[in-house]
Every structure is written in C-alpha cells, then in structure tokens.
Design an enzyme around this catalytic site. Structure first.
Site: not given
Ligand code: E4P
Length: 219
Positions: A83
């Site tokens: 990522k």
């Molecule tokens: C996705 O890959 C992220 O880990 C996640 O959806 C972030 O979500 P949040 O806005 O609830 O932190």
C-alpha cells in the site's frame, strides 16, 4: 463483488473468514499500531491463512524509501500487496514496483484525477476513502461510481477498493456503484447479515414451535 476486512486483528479476521466472506484484508499504520504486535509477524500470520490479497502499507515518504520498503513487504508473502500513499513520490514508487511485478494499492484517493494517475502509474488497486470524504461534506459514494465509470471507459484493469466505510448504507451504495471490492471494518461486518426483523422472526417461530410441541404432548 469482493469483500476485504479492514483490520489487523487476527481473531476478528479468523472469525469472519469462517463464514467464507473474506476475499482479502487491508491494514494501515493506524490499524497495525492498535494490535501492539510486530508488523511482520501480524502480516505474515494473516497472509498465511487468507486466500487473497493482504495489504501492508509503507511509511516512507520518498520514493526510494517506499520502493525499498515495498520490496521487503512483498517478500513477506506471495499475496502481500504494497500500500502506497497517493503522492508524487508514491506514484514514482508504484511505477518502479510495477516494473518489478510487485502489486500496489494506492491509498488515500479523494478525486477522479488521483485515481486515474494511480492507475496510469501501474497500481493494481486504488482505494477511494468514502467516509473521510463524507466527513468534509463531499459525496464519497459518487466518487466510487465515477471512478468505476472512468476505469471501464479507458480499460484499466486496476481494481477499486472502496475504503473508509462507516455504515450499512455505504456498503449498499458501493454494491450498486459496481466497485470491485469493499473493505469493511470488523465492527461493520455483522451489520451486513443482521436485521431486527430477522431476530424478531426467529423469536416468534420458536415461541410458536414450543406451543406446538406442548400441544402435541397433550394429544
Ligand atoms: C483502507 O485501506 C483504510 O485502511 C481504511 O478504510 C481507512 O478508513 P478510516 O477512514 O475509517 O480510517
């Protein structure tokens, strides 16, 4: 449509995976920090039993650092996806990693343009953050629909992971948008299969069954 679990909690992943609903997992530095365990140990444990992509995020900000970290993360398991944040340096890293056949997921996508740039640079996945867009008064679901439209229009095989999901209507909106994947927090997952009328219905059936059995005994 595929479902990923948005958590680094191994017990949570194992529990929901037993239902046959988990196609992959996304983590981020915040989710990893909540577990208080070594990063590599957590990712390798999850990658060992999940039959699908397991996302682990880089923390460097320079492309050279991201590439170095990305190579290391990808070596942790054949299903580990790197990522990378949606920045200029991130795009450069994605491009380099793609040339080495290392799959990336460009995260923190908030516009159509960002999604397009990531796909063009060679990302296997892009992650638009719905909830965080809603938080600033924008329409997160609309972005997902439009990204889907654009990816199809230009024939990109980059998959859209709808992320930052906060509630059931988000998930239902994502399903209708045609997004490839929804990554769902463990706390939201049970809401997908629950309904108060289901519980009430079961209660009523069991009550009637008890009365029926009592009557049968008396006959
Ligand atoms: C996705 O890959 C992220 O880990 C996640 O959806 C972030 O979500 P949040 O806005 O609830 O932190």
């Amino acid at each position: 449509m595929k479902f990923f679990l948005d958590t680094a909690n191994v017990e949570e992943i194992r529990r929901i995976n037993e239902l046959g609903l988990v196609d992959g997992v996304t983590t981020n530095p915040t989710l990893i920090s909540k577990e208080g365990r070594p990063f590599k140990e957590v990712i390798q444990e999850i990658a060992g039993f999940i039959d699908g992509p397991v996302n682990a995020e880089v923390v460097g900000l320079k492309s050279e650092d991201m590439v170095k970290e990305g190579r290391e993360l990808a070596s942790w398991g054949s299903n580990v996806i790197v990522k990378v944040p949606m920045t200029e340096e991130g795009l450069k890293a994605v491009h380099t990693l793609a040339q080495e056949n290392i799959k990336t997921n460009v995260t923190l996508v908030f516009t159509i343009a960002q999604g397009l740039m990531a796909a063009k640079a060679g990302a296997s996945f892009i992650s638009p953050f719905i909830g965080r867009l809603d938080d600033i008064g924008k329409d997160g679901l609309e972005l997902v629909s439009k990204l889907k439209q654009v990816m199809s229009m230009y024939g990109y095989d980059t998959e859209i992971i709808a992320a930052s999901i906060r509630h059931l209507p988000h998930l239902e909106g994502i399903a209708l948008s045609g997004a490839d994947i929804a990554t769902i927090p463990g706390s939201i997952f049970p809401k997908l299969w629950s309904h108060p009328l289901t519980d009430k219905g079961i209660e009523g059936f069991l009550k009637d069954w008890e009365n029926y059995e009592k009557n049968q005994e008396e006959v």
